[in-house]
Scaffold this active site. Structure first.
Site, PDB file in Angstrom:
ATOM      1  N   LYS A  54       0.759  -1.274  -0.034  1.00 40.57           N
ATOM      2  CA  LYS A  54      -0.098  -0.156   0.010  1.00 40.57           C
ATOM      3  C   LYS A  54       0.895   1.336   0.125  1.00 40.57           C
ATOM      4  O   LYS A  54       0.550   1.992  -0.669  1.00 40.57           O
ATOM      5  CB  LYS A  54      -0.810  -0.042   1.321  1.00 40.57           C
ATOM      6  N   GLN A  98      -4.731  -1.744   9.502  1.00 40.74           N
ATOM      7  CA  GLN A  98      -4.764  -3.077   8.951  1.00 40.74           C
ATOM      8  C   GLN A  98      -5.404  -4.218   9.828  1.00 40.74           C
ATOM      9  O   GLN A  98      -5.112  -4.283  10.974  1.00 40.74           O
ATOM     10  CB  GLN A  98      -3.501  -3.254   8.569  1.00 40.74           C
ATOM     11  N   ASP A 121     -11.563   2.754   4.557  1.00 39.21           N
ATOM     12  CA  ASP A 121     -11.863   1.463   4.202  1.00 39.21           C
ATOM     13  C   ASP A 121     -13.514   1.353   4.142  1.00 39.21           C
ATOM     14  O   ASP A 121     -13.980   0.086   3.898  1.00 39.21           O
ATOM     15  CB  ASP A 121     -11.312   0.504   5.498  1.00 39.21           C
TER      16      ASP A 121
HETATM   17  N1  L34 Z   1      -8.123  -2.294   7.230  1.00 38.99           N
HETATM   18  N2  L34 Z   1      -7.680  -4.395   6.254  1.00 38.99           N
HETATM   19  C1  L34 Z   1      -7.950  -3.294   5.932  1.00 38.99           C
HETATM   20  N3  L34 Z   1      -8.301  -3.011   4.835  1.00 38.99           N
HETATM   21  C2  L34 Z   1      -7.978  -3.759   3.854  1.00 38.99           C
HETATM   22  O1  L34 Z   1      -8.446  -3.451   2.513  1.00 38.99           O
HETATM   23  C3  L34 Z   1      -7.687  -4.963   4.152  1.00 38.99           C
HETATM   24  N4  L34 Z   1      -7.248  -6.055   3.099  1.00 38.99           N
HETATM   25  C4  L34 Z   1      -7.238  -7.513   3.440  1.00 38.99           C
HETATM   26  C5  L34 Z   1      -6.767  -7.800   4.735  1.00 38.99           C
HETATM   27  N5  L34 Z   1      -6.969  -6.639   5.740  1.00 38.99           N
HETATM   28  C6  L34 Z   1      -7.216  -5.257   5.409  1.00 38.99           C
HETATM   29  C7  L34 Z   1      -6.156  -5.825   2.206  1.00 38.99           C
HETATM   30  O2  L34 Z   1      -5.807  -4.711   1.984  1.00 38.99           O
HETATM   31  C8  L34 Z   1      -6.557  -8.140   2.206  1.00 38.99           C
HETATM   32  N6  L34 Z   1      -5.984  -7.022   1.755  1.00 38.99           N
HETATM   33  C9  L34 Z   1      -4.764  -7.206   0.666  1.00 38.99           C
HETATM   34  C10 L34 Z   1      -4.133  -6.146   0.165  1.00 38.99           C
HETATM   35  C11 L34 Z   1      -3.122  -6.542  -0.835  1.00 38.99           C
HETATM   36  C12 L34 Z   1      -2.977  -7.836  -1.235  1.00 38.99           C
HETATM   37  C13 L34 Z   1      -3.585  -8.586  -0.752  1.00 38.99           C
HETATM   38  C14 L34 Z   1      -4.560  -8.674   0.099  1.00 38.99           C
HETATM   39  C15 L34 Z   1      -1.906  -7.868  -2.168  1.00 38.99           C
HETATM   40  O3  L34 Z   1      -0.931  -7.219  -2.672  1.00 38.99           O
HETATM   41  N7  L34 Z   1      -1.963  -9.374  -2.735  1.00 38.99           N
HETATM   42  C16 L34 Z   1      -0.836  -9.650  -3.970  1.00 38.99           C
HETATM   43  C17 L34 Z   1       0.152 -10.655  -3.307  1.00 38.99           C
HETATM   44  C18 L34 Z   1       0.730 -10.494  -2.110  1.00 38.99           C
HETATM   45  C19 L34 Z   1       1.795 -11.188  -1.736  1.00 38.99           C
HETATM   46  O4  L34 Z   1       2.946 -11.557  -2.188  1.00 38.99           O
HETATM   47  O5  L34 Z   1       1.468 -11.961  -0.557  1.00 38.99           O
HETATM   48  C20 L34 Z   1      -1.782 -10.218  -5.070  1.00 38.99           C
HETATM   49  O6  L34 Z   1      -1.099 -10.298  -5.984  1.00 38.99           O
HETATM   50  O7  L34 Z   1      -2.644 -10.753  -4.771  1.00 38.99           O
END
Ligand code: L34
Length: 300
Positions: A54, A98, A121
């Site tokens: 982020k 988070q 959020d």
């Molecule tokens: N307050 N908490 C709050 N707001 C959110 O919107 C989230 N979420 C979820 C968990 N907790 C939160 C997220 O941001 C899940 N989440 C989230 C954000 C980014 C990614 C996955 C989940 C992400 O970058 N995923 C990558 C892979 C990352 C890795 O290598 O582990 C992807 O390509 O899916």
């Protein structure tokens, strides 16, 4: 049928470019640089990765960002103080706490302490209420991202049977609300399934659009999917993989190999919903900066 891959990573990049234009504009016109404060309590490794992603995204679009780290044994009082300080800090237009929070923390108490105007959020009851009424300012990042994936790939949910598996406050519930809404990007017939649903497969097989937010690897198998359906995989599960340097790999809630032989389109994991979640948080932070200048805009 072999499914088209819905590339969330590429679409997120496109949206970040759009946000960057908005950021430059608000800087130029108002001398305001949109800022995001991320609060990370504890040392969950996945949360640390998401928060880092982020911050990187903020940098890329020209926003200010900072991470506020609290120990795993932090108290409600400490976390409340942190949020209150950020409410009063004009550098930050958006505050993101988070999730999940450590077990001793009262999640509702913390979320309700965030100023609704900085709640990018969209989890504060005020913003949830506005979403229910169909006039949201901040839609939670994951469902907002999924709606964009659908719309920008020509899968307008209007009139479609959508089945959402999962009823969380952060994904399932807002997803259902968003897609059932009157207006652009809505007008779907939505069914929400959960752990107590009977005959799950029978219901998921009715879906033109299937959203899997279950939190269990490969929970959606090919027999649960209608031929030609659009499948959105929200799951990000770590499974052991000794052949990887990290020792794990990411898999979704959908059995990708088998389901992609049956669906017409499918999101991958990683590179699907995750990057879009982050892109939409940036959109919301830009909105929060605009609200700090102009106030909330009336909705029809
Ligand atoms: N307050 N908490 C709050 N707001 C959110 O919107 C989230 N979420 C979820 C968990 N907790 C939160 C997220 O941001 C899940 N989440 C989230 C954000 C980014 C990614 C996955 C989940 C992400 O970058 N995923 C990558 C892979 C990352 C890795 O290598 O582990 C992807 O390509 O899916």
């Amino acid at each position: 049928m072999t499914a088209k891959i819905l590339d969330g990573k590429a679409l997120a990049e496109e949206i970040r470019k759009e946000v960057a234009v908005g950021v430059a504009e608000i800087k130029q016109r108002h001398g305001v640089t949109p800022g995001l404060a991320a609060v990370l309590a504890g040392d969950d490794p996945a949360s640390a990765i998401y928060v880092r992603n982020k911050r990187r995204a903020c940098d890329e679009v020209g926003m200010v960002s900072d991470t506020f780290l609290l120990p795993a044994d932090t108290t409600n009082e400490q976390l409340l103080t942190c949020v209150q300080d950020l409410n009063a800090d004009s550098r930050f237009h958006g505050i993101l706490v988070q999730l999940p929070l450590p077990p001793q923390i009262d999640e509702r108490l913390i979320i309700e302490a965030i100023s609704p105007d900085k709640d990018i959020d969209g989890l504060h009851p005020f913003n949830v209420g506005k979403l229910v009424q169909g006039r949201p300012d901040f839609v939670p990042g994951t469902p907002a991202g999924i709606q964009q994936i659908l719309m920008r790939n020509g899968h307008d949910p209007a009139g479609a049977n959508v089945v959402v598996c999962g009823r969380s406050e952060i994904v399932g519930k807002p997803m259902a609300l968003l897609l059932m809404q009157r207006g652009e990007g809505g007008n779907a017939t939505v069914t929400v399934c959960h752990t107590r649903t009977k005959n799950l497969a029978e219901i998921t097989r009715q879906a033109d659009i299937l959203v899997a937010a279950i939190g269990r690897p490969k929970a959606i198998t090919a027999d649960m999917v209608k031929e030609g359906a659009v499948v959105i995989d929200v799951g990000i599960n770590r499974v052991d993989d000794p052949s990887r340097k990290s020792g794990y790999r990411l898999v979704g809630d959908v059995d990708f190999e088998a389901v992609s032989q049956k669906a017409s389109a499918i999101t991958p994991v990683p590179g699907g919903v995750g990057p879009m979640t982050i892109a939409m948080l940036l959109v919301n932070t830009l909105t929060a900066a605009r609200i700090s200048i102009h106030g909330r805009q009336p909705h029809s």
